[in-house]
Design an enzyme around this catalytic site. Sequence first.
Site, PDB file in Angstrom:
ATOM      1  N   GLY A 155      -0.473   4.300 -14.940  1.00  6.96           N
ATOM      2  CA  GLY A 155      -0.116   3.298 -13.934  1.00  6.96           C
ATOM      3  C   GLY A 155      -1.060   2.127 -13.849  1.00  6.96           C
ATOM      4  N   THR A 156      -2.021   2.021 -14.771  1.00  8.00           N
ATOM      5  CA  THR A 156      -2.996   0.949 -14.654  1.00  8.00           C
ATOM      6  C   THR A 156      -2.583  -0.298 -15.422  1.00  8.00           C
ATOM      7  OG1 THR A 156      -4.219   2.189 -16.313  1.00  8.00           O
ATOM      8  CG2 THR A 156      -5.058   2.221 -14.087  1.00  8.00           C
ATOM      9  N   GLY A 157      -1.448  -0.246 -16.108  1.00  6.28           N
ATOM     10  CA  GLY A 157      -0.946  -1.491 -16.693  1.00  6.28           C
ATOM     11  C   GLY A 157      -1.151  -1.616 -18.186  1.00  6.28           C
TER      12      GLY A 157
ATOM     13  N   THR B 177       0.967  -0.583 -20.596  1.00  5.46           N
ATOM     14  CA  THR B 177       2.222  -1.039 -21.171  1.00  5.46           C
ATOM     15  C   THR B 177       2.509  -2.472 -20.757  1.00  5.46           C
ATOM     16  OG1 THR B 177       2.933   1.235 -20.920  1.00  5.46           O
ATOM     17  CG2 THR B 177       4.597  -0.344 -21.551  1.00  5.46           C
TER      18      THR B 177
ATOM     19  N   GLU C  47      -9.869  17.711  13.832  1.00  2.52           N
ATOM     20  CA  GLU C  47      -9.895  16.332  13.308  1.00  2.52           C
ATOM     21  C   GLU C  47     -11.061  15.542  13.891  1.00  2.52           C
ATOM     22  OE1 GLU C  47      -8.251  16.049  10.844  1.00  2.52           O
ATOM     23  OE2 GLU C  47      -6.673  17.539  11.139  1.00  2.52           O
TER      24      GLU C  47
ATOM     25  N   HIS D  58     -14.112  16.220  11.880  1.00  2.00           N
ATOM     26  CA  HIS D  58     -14.210  15.384  10.670  1.00  2.00           C
ATOM     27  C   HIS D  58     -14.723  13.994  11.030  1.00  2.00           C
ATOM     28  CE1 HIS D  58     -12.302  18.077   7.868  1.00  2.00           C
ATOM     29  NE2 HIS D  58     -11.152  18.116   8.528  1.00  2.00           N
TER      30      HIS D  58
END
Length: 688
Positions: free
Chosen positions: A231-233, A235, A452, A455
Site C-alpha cells: 500500500g505504499t505506492g 505500483t 481505560e 491507560h
Amino acid sequence: MAPIKKNKRQLKNLYWFYAIIILALCALYYFQDSSQVKTVDWTTFEQGASSGDVDKIVVFSESGTAEGFLTKQGERNPKYEFQGLNGVTDTKKIKATIPSTDKIQDKIDQWNNQLAAEKKPEIQVSYEKGSDFMKIFWAFGPILLLFGFMFFLSRRMSSGGGGGGIFNVGKSKALVFDKNNKTNVTFKDVAGLAEAKVEIEEIVEFLKNPQKYTELGAKIPRGALLVGPPGTGKTLLAKAVAGEANVPFLSMSGSDFVEMFVGVGAARVRDLFKQAKEKAPCIIFIDEIDAVGRARGKNPNMGSNDERENTLNAMLTEMDGFQSNSGVICLAATNRADMLDKALLRPGRFDRQIYVDLPELTDRIEIFNVHLRNIKVNSKLDVEQLARQTQGFSGADIANVCNEAALIAARNNKPEVDWDDFMGAIDRIVGGLEKKSRIITDDEKKSIATHEAGHATISWLTQYGNPLLKVTIVPRGRALGAAWYAPEGRQIVPTQALLDEMCGLLGGRAAEEVFMGEVGTGASNDLERCTKIARALVLVYGMSEKLPNLNYSDSTGQDMGFTKPYSEETAKIIDEEVKRIINEQYERAKDILRKYASQHNQIRDLLVEREVIFHDDVEQILGKRQWKSRTDEIMEISKKDEEKKALEAKENDENQLDSLFNKKITKKNEKKSDSDDSDPGIPPPFTK
Ligand code: NHX
Ligand code: ZN
C-alpha cells in the site's frame, strides 16, 4: 496493442487448421459416396431401367441428373461393377446425365409400360430440386456448425484473457502501454516518496537520453527493485513511470507466470523479453515478483516447485542475456526483498533497490492533499492534524480514510466532508464498527472506565508515552473501550520508550487491581502486546540486563523455527528476563496510579459521565505534559525548512531582478522584502 496483433497471427493458424479438416472430410465423403454410385452413360441407364435393374429413380432437375437405385437383380449385374477405393464393388446406385429433363417423365412411363408387360415391378419416381451440392450441405451442415462453434469459443477465449487460448499458453500476457495507450498517472500524482521519485525519474532519464551516461563510460542499469510494505505506492510509482516515460511500458504480475502447465512460466518470461527487445527502448514492470523470485530451495528434491525455479532461471538468463545498453530496463515490485533469490539481486540484474517506506508525517500531509483534490471538503479542515492522527498508515490506508469520510458525510446528507467525518473514518478503520447496541451495566461501565483511565493516566505521566487523543468506553469492534493515541513514529527507540509503552499497556490491568481489587479477562490483548514488546526487548534488541547485545531472531525467515538458536539455560534466562521486565513495569504502573489516585478517579468519573473524553479534558486533570512530543518537533522542523526555502526563493527572485533592472528599483525591492521578513512562513510573491 500488441496482444491483438498476436491474436491475428493465431487466427490465421486456426483458419489453416479448419480448412485442412474440412477438406479431409469432403474427400472422405466423396470416396465413401462414390464407392456406391456408378456413373454410367445414358444408354446404359436406359437399358438398365427398362430391364428391371432399377426400382426407384430420383431426378435432380437442377443439375439434370438421375439416380437409379439398383434392385437385387441389378446389383448382381456385372455391368455396374467397378473398382472402388479398397476393391469394393458393392454398387448400390447408378447415375447418369439426362439428355432432356422435360421428356424424362415420358421416358419413365415408357419403361414402366415395358416392365408391366414383362410382369416386373414398376419404377417409382421422385423429383428433387436440390443438386448434389444440397446433399453435401445437409451431410456437412451439422459438422460445419460444430466447427464454427468451436472457432467462436476459441476466439472468445483468446480475446477475453488477453492472449489466452490453448494455442497461446506460452505467450506473455503483458499489458503494453505506449503512445496510443497511456496511463494517466504522472509523478505529480505520487505524493511523498521524494527519494524514490528521484531514483525512478533517473531511470526514465536513462531511457530518454542514454548518451549522456554512456558518453562518460557509465553503463545503464538493467533493473530496479521497488521494495516496501503493502500500500505504499510501488505500483503507483511504476504506473507514473509508464505515464511519464515516452517509451513502451510492459506491465505484468509475477503470478502471471504461474500456470498449471510445465514450462509455461519460462516460455512466458522469454516471450516477454523478446517482446521487450522488439520495442526497445522500453521498460518492463513485474509486480509482486516474489511469486517467481523466491529463493530457490537448497534441496532440489523437496517440494514440487521445480516449475517456479525454471521460471526464475529463465528470468535470470534473460536479464543477463541482453546488453546493458540495449535499452530494456526492468522494474519489479515486492514487499519482501529478503525472500528473493540472491541471484536476482546481484549487480547486472536488479542493480538497485529503491525503498518505498511508510509515509512520514509531512508525506502524509502531501498524500492527504492529493486525495482531497477530488473530495468536497470543509475549508477549515486541518490536514496537518489529520496526518498526525494517521501515524503508520500507508498511502492506500489514507486513500481509504478519505473515501470512508466522504461516504460517512454522504450518509448524513452533508454538503461537504468535515473534520468529524474524517475522525469517524479513522476510528472505523482502526477500531472497527461502533457497537451501540451492546448492553453494558453501570458496574461494567465503571470497570471499563477504570481500565481505560489507567491507560490514560500512565501514558500521560511517562516520558515516552504516546500523545493521547481521546479515551472512550463506547464499544467498537471487539473492544469494550479504548484509549486512542497518535503514535510518534520514532526512528530510534530508546529502551525507556519500550518500557514506558509496556507500562502504559499494563496501566489498564494495574488500575483494575489498584482501584477495584480484582482483575478481569478483558486485558488479554493488552498483555499480549506487552509481552511481545518484552520478548522483542530481550530477543531482538539485546536490551536486557542478563542478555545484553544478543539477537536471537532470524530476519531472513529461512529458518522454519524448528531449532532455537540458544541453549536450554539461555531459554530459562530469557523467560526470567521477560518476566522480570513485565513485573517491574506492572509495579511501576501501580505505583504511579496510587500516587495519582485522585486524578485517575476524576478521569474515570468523567469517562463514565461522558463516555468519550478528549486530550484537553485529560490535560485539565493531569496538567500539561512535561515532554515535548516528537510530532510537534517534526512540524517545527518542516516549518523551518519551508521558511528557509521561501527565503532562498526570495533571494533567487531578487538576484534575477538585479540582472533585469537597474539599482534604483532593486533598492526599493530590498526595502519591501525587509518588511516581508517579519511574517515568516508566507512565501514571497512571485512578481513584485
Ligand atoms: C469479551 N471483550 O470478550 C469482551 C466483549 C478490559 C474493558 N468478553 O484493553 O475490550 O473483553 O484498553 C484487538 C482489540 C480481545 C483484540 C481489542 C482481543 C479486545 C480493550 C477482549 C477493554 N482497552 N477487551 C482494552 C477489551 C473484551 C479483546 C482484542 C481486543 C476491557 C479491553 C476485550
Ligand atoms: Zn486495555
